[in-house]
Design a protein around this motif. Structure first.
Motif, mmCIF file in Angstrom:
data_model
loop_
_atom_site.group_PDB
_atom_site.id
_atom_site.type_symbol
_atom_site.label_atom_id
_atom_site.label_comp_id
_atom_site.label_asym_id
_atom_site.label_seq_id
_atom_site.Cartn_x
_atom_site.Cartn_y
_atom_site.Cartn_z
ATOM 1 N N LYS A 1 43.818 40.509 34.902
ATOM 2 C CA LYS A 1 44.868 40.639 33.971
ATOM 3 C C LYS A 1 46.088 40.607 34.293
ATOM 4 O O LYS A 1 47.196 40.485 33.589
ATOM 5 C CB LYS A 1 44.358 42.028 33.194
ATOM 6 C CG LYS A 1 42.984 41.756 32.557
ATOM 7 C CD LYS A 1 42.472 42.993 31.681
ATOM 8 C CE LYS A 1 41.305 42.943 31.060
ATOM 9 N NZ LYS A 1 40.811 43.940 30.387
ATOM 10 N N LYS A 2 46.510 40.891 35.694
ATOM 11 C CA LYS A 2 47.913 41.242 36.143
ATOM 12 C C LYS A 2 48.820 40.133 36.251
ATOM 13 O O LYS A 2 49.791 40.174 35.517
ATOM 14 C CB LYS A 2 47.825 42.148 37.413
ATOM 15 C CG LYS A 2 47.442 43.360 37.369
ATOM 16 C CD LYS A 2 47.751 44.303 38.648
ATOM 17 C CE LYS A 2 47.041 45.310 38.688
ATOM 18 N NZ LYS A 2 46.524 45.681 40.244
ATOM 19 N N PHE A 3 48.627 39.133 36.815
ATOM 20 C CA PHE A 3 49.274 37.909 37.070
ATOM 21 C C PHE A 3 49.950 37.395 35.856
ATOM 22 O O PHE A 3 51.152 37.272 35.842
ATOM 23 C CB PHE A 3 48.600 36.722 38.087
ATOM 24 C CG PHE A 3 49.424 35.834 38.202
ATOM 25 C CD1 PHE A 3 50.597 35.700 39.014
ATOM 26 C CD2 PHE A 3 49.010 34.439 37.699
ATOM 27 C CE1 PHE A 3 51.210 34.612 38.995
ATOM 28 C CE2 PHE A 3 49.690 33.041 37.974
ATOM 29 C CZ PHE A 3 50.724 33.307 38.793
ATOM 30 N N TYR A 4 48.951 37.073 35.049
ATOM 31 C CA TYR A 4 49.698 36.211 33.806
ATOM 32 C C TYR A 4 50.520 37.202 32.907
ATOM 33 O O TYR A 4 51.330 36.919 32.226
ATOM 34 C CB TYR A 4 48.358 35.617 33.098
ATOM 35 C CG TYR A 4 47.907 34.500 33.825
ATOM 36 C CD1 TYR A 4 48.784 33.251 34.139
ATOM 37 C CD2 TYR A 4 46.786 34.490 34.193
ATOM 38 C CE1 TYR A 4 48.171 32.193 34.935
ATOM 39 C CE2 TYR A 4 46.124 33.511 35.197
ATOM 40 C CZ TYR A 4 46.884 32.186 35.175
ATOM 41 O OH TYR A 4 46.408 31.298 36.074
ATOM 42 N N GLY B 1 15.933 43.807 22.016
ATOM 43 C CA GLY B 1 16.773 44.819 22.736
ATOM 44 C C GLY B 1 17.424 44.587 23.992
ATOM 45 O O GLY B 1 18.429 45.459 24.600
ATOM 46 N N LYS B 2 17.173 43.278 24.599
ATOM 47 C CA LYS B 2 17.546 42.915 25.604
ATOM 48 C C LYS B 2 19.208 42.238 25.687
ATOM 49 O O LYS B 2 19.440 41.473 26.238
ATOM 50 C CB LYS B 2 16.740 41.952 26.372
ATOM 51 C CG LYS B 2 15.410 42.613 26.803
ATOM 52 C CD LYS B 2 14.715 41.546 27.684
ATOM 53 C CE LYS B 2 13.476 41.497 27.349
ATOM 54 N NZ LYS B 2 12.558 40.272 27.418
ATOM 55 N N VAL B 3 20.178 43.045 24.692
ATOM 56 C CA VAL B 3 21.268 42.559 24.781
ATOM 57 C C VAL B 3 22.375 43.260 25.825
ATOM 58 O O VAL B 3 22.052 44.386 25.776
ATOM 59 C CB VAL B 3 21.938 42.824 23.422
ATOM 60 C CG1 VAL B 3 23.273 42.360 23.369
ATOM 61 C CG2 VAL B 3 21.151 42.356 22.289
ATOM 62 N N GLU B 4 22.930 42.450 26.561
ATOM 63 C CA GLU B 4 24.127 43.060 27.419
ATOM 64 C C GLU B 4 25.341 42.961 26.518
ATOM 65 O O GLU B 4 25.805 42.033 26.233
ATOM 66 C CB GLU B 4 23.931 42.404 28.843
ATOM 67 C CG GLU B 4 23.723 43.215 29.959
ATOM 68 C CD GLU B 4 23.911 42.368 31.041
ATOM 69 O OE1 GLU B 4 25.100 42.512 31.780
ATOM 70 O OE2 GLU B 4 22.864 41.782 31.613
ATOM 71 N N TYR B 5 26.086 44.131 26.822
ATOM 72 C CA TYR B 5 27.369 43.964 26.198
ATOM 73 C C TYR B 5 28.381 44.053 27.475
ATOM 74 O O TYR B 5 28.259 45.165 28.065
ATOM 75 C CB TYR B 5 27.855 45.285 25.190
ATOM 76 C CG TYR B 5 29.168 45.136 24.604
ATOM 77 C CD1 TYR B 5 29.309 44.576 23.391
ATOM 78 C CD2 TYR B 5 30.199 45.881 25.220
ATOM 79 C CE1 TYR B 5 30.578 44.521 22.532
ATOM 80 C CE2 TYR B 5 31.542 45.787 24.569
ATOM 81 C CZ TYR B 5 31.635 45.233 23.516
ATOM 82 O OH TYR B 5 32.811 45.258 22.758
ATOM 83 N N VAL B 6 29.220 42.838 27.699
ATOM 84 C CA VAL B 6 30.026 42.925 28.771
ATOM 85 C C VAL B 6 31.619 42.822 28.479
ATOM 86 O O VAL B 6 32.114 42.046 27.702
ATOM 87 C CB VAL B 6 29.697 41.603 29.527
ATOM 88 C CG1 VAL B 6 30.459 41.530 30.944
ATOM 89 C CG2 VAL B 6 28.185 41.475 29.883
ATOM 90 N N GLU B 7 32.247 43.848 29.266
ATOM 91 C CA GLU B 7 33.813 43.681 29.197
ATOM 92 C C GLU B 7 34.109 42.720 30.491
ATOM 93 O O GLU B 7 34.111 43.656 31.569
ATOM 94 C CB GLU B 7 34.370 45.119 29.256
ATOM 95 C CG GLU B 7 33.797 45.930 28.221
ATOM 96 C CD GLU B 7 34.893 45.890 26.977
ATOM 97 O OE1 GLU B 7 36.075 45.311 27.171
ATOM 98 O OE2 GLU B 7 34.991 46.851 26.201
ATOM 99 N N ARG B 8 34.701 41.708 30.164
ATOM 100 C CA ARG B 8 35.185 40.911 31.397
ATOM 101 C C ARG B 8 36.439 41.663 31.954
ATOM 102 O O ARG B 8 37.313 41.625 30.982
ATOM 103 C CB ARG B 8 35.177 39.437 30.979
ATOM 104 C CG ARG B 8 33.911 38.866 30.510
ATOM 105 C CD ARG B 8 34.115 37.350 30.315
ATOM 106 N NE ARG B 8 35.010 37.069 29.619
ATOM 107 C CZ ARG B 8 35.055 36.934 28.091
ATOM 108 N NH1 ARG B 8 33.882 37.443 27.554
ATOM 109 N NH2 ARG B 8 36.073 36.715 27.290
ATOM 110 N N ASP B 9 36.715 41.776 32.943
ATOM 111 C CA ASP B 9 37.961 42.082 33.452
ATOM 112 C C ASP B 9 38.462 41.227 34.805
ATOM 113 O O ASP B 9 39.563 41.464 35.157
ATOM 114 C CB ASP B 9 37.900 43.555 33.984
ATOM 115 C CG ASP B 9 36.851 43.953 35.100
ATOM 116 O OD1 ASP B 9 36.355 43.090 35.693
ATOM 117 O OD2 ASP B 9 36.803 45.164 35.460
ATOM 118 N N THR B 10 37.715 40.118 34.856
ATOM 119 C CA THR B 10 38.227 39.111 36.047
ATOM 120 C C THR B 10 38.405 37.731 35.507
ATOM 121 O O THR B 10 39.435 37.226 35.603
ATOM 122 C CB THR B 10 37.723 39.143 37.426
ATOM 123 O OG1 THR B 10 36.062 38.869 37.116
ATOM 124 C CG2 THR B 10 37.885 40.393 37.833
#
Ligand SMILES: CC(C)(COP(=O)(O)OP(=O)(O)OC[C@H]1O[C@@H](n2cnc3c(N)ncnc32)[C@H](O)[C@@H]1OP(=O)(O)O)[C@@H](O)C(=O)NCCC(=O)NCCS
Length: 365
Positions: free
Chosen positions: A149-152, A327-336
């Motif tokens: 998240k930093k460069f841009y 119930g096999k759902v994954e909630y993902v917060e992408r940080d890269t």
């Protein structure tokens, strides 16, 4: 180093330079395709309605004052997209001020290996920012960062919501009460979706809202890509991927998807979730979306894909995904990777000022 003293220039790439850059960046982005096929894919998607006639532009950073004035120091592409901007009502009025604007989607930022680590991508972004702001001072631009998240952000493109849900394809089962969508259905449905978004943006709010139009030509771009790759990735299927989404029996909810056959985890991406039944009982909504997701799962299974991914889902869609996947759902917060990053050319910035409606996969071309 930018500004009047800067020796660097950002200019459109020639056709030969585009080929040269693609030969280099194939290592990153061709994935399972041969370099030749990768070139062909890029030419194919470059000739769709969205990108032809100047819709896509390639840029190179060079130093014209050096002894190698055409040496490519860094490069990128921009794609023109149609958007709506909704601003708070003017004093004494009640309706939000909605305007159409072109925006640019920036992609394929690439520095040849021998030039990395010398600040060239930074200079490219600074010059691109100046150019895009000059071209379209009322508009905005977006990119999807794969380097965090930093460069841009340092250059003005601020990170926005980057969550997704994903669920495995093993839960496929019978599909009821929905119809698969084909390319020929999409024009009218996308127009309807755009119309509804326009209405939504007319409602006054105290902050600025922006949206990329989920229009037909954007979907055509995504589908041209999967149709090009399908025979290479799934030669045994011997046909085009025809089903492009699914629609509920009452025609009020639909999803549009595409297939990404590449990499370790081939994926069915839900590009857009359209909802024309605002105000419907949420449980009914969950039931309807579950049916659409079942169709997505079946399609993913048919094409040998491993998971279904949906960006920035609302509560109803998360609940529906839980249902169809036991119930096999994954909630993902992408940080890269794939961080949606947006810059208003007017200077306003960041999620606290700008609400991005429809921050979904369809925008990421
Ligand atoms: C990413 C890339 C464009 C950077 O080019 P560059 O000319 O070396 O970049 P710069 O020298 O201007 O430095 C860019 C900044 O990004 C950082 N950076 C570079 N690669 C990074 C990575 N993989 N993850 C996180 N940060 C990274 C650098 O540390 C530097 O940070 P700083 O500004 O705080 O010093 C280049 O490494 C490249 O072409 N990589 C392959 C393609 C790619 O990943 N493109 C980005 C797609 S979003």
């Amino acid at each position: 180093m930018t500004g009047p003293e800067s020796p660097y220039a950002l200019r459109p790439a020639t056709a030969a330079e585009i080929d040269y850059i693609r030969n280099l960046n194939a290592e990153m982005w061709a994935k399972d395709l041969s370099v030749e096929t990768y070139h062909e894919r890029e030419r194919t998607i470059g000739s769709t309605t969205l990108t032809r006639n100047g819709g896509i532009r390639s840029w190179v950073l060079v130093n014209p004052n050096s002894d190698r004035p055409n040496d490519i120091l860094s490069s990128c592409e921009t794609i023109r997209k149609h958007t709506l901007i909704s601003r708070p009502p003017a004093p004494g009025t009640k309706e939000a001020r909605v305007s159409e604007a072109d925006a640019q989607g920036i992609g394929s930022v690439f520095t040849p290996k021998e030039h990395r680590g010398r600040g060239y991508a930074g200079i490219l972004m600074a010059l691109l920012k100046e150019k895009l702001m000059r071209e379209n001072e009322e508009g905005f631009s977006v990119l999807y960062s794969d380097i965090g998240k930093k460069f841009y952000a340092k250059h003005g493109w601020m990170p926005h919501a980057s969550a997704h849900i994903e669920f495995p394809v093993d839960g496929a089962g019978p599909v009821e009460d929905v119809r698969y969508l084909h390319s020929s259905d999409l024009h009218a449905l996308c127009d309807k979706d755009v119309q509804a978004l326009r209405q939504k943006l007319r409602k006054p709010e105290s902050h600025t809202r922006v949206t990329f139009l989920p229009d037909w030509k954007t979907m055509e771009w995504h589908h041209a890509r999967e149709e090009f790759v399908a025979p290479h990735a799934r030669p045994n299927m011997r046909k085009k991927p025809e089903n492009k989404g699914a629609i509920s029996a009452d025609g009020k909810r639909w999803i549009i998807w595409n297939r990404d056959f590449m990499g370790d985890e081939p994926t069915l991406y839900i590009l857009r979730v359209a909802n024309m039944s605002e105000g419907q009982d949420p449980m009914e909504g969950v039931r309807e979306i579950s049916k659409l997701f079942k169709a997505a799962l079946n399609e993913a299974k048919k094409w040998g894909l491993e998971k279904v991914v949906l960006w920035n889902p609302d509560d109803e869609t998360i609940e529906a995904a839980k249902r169809v996947s036991s119930g096999k759902v994954e909630y993902v917060e992408r940080d890269t990777d794939s961080i949606p990053s947006l810059m208003m050319h007017t200077g306003e910035s960041g999620m606290e000022y700008i609400e991005w409606l429809g921050n979904e996969k369809y925008v990421s071309t």
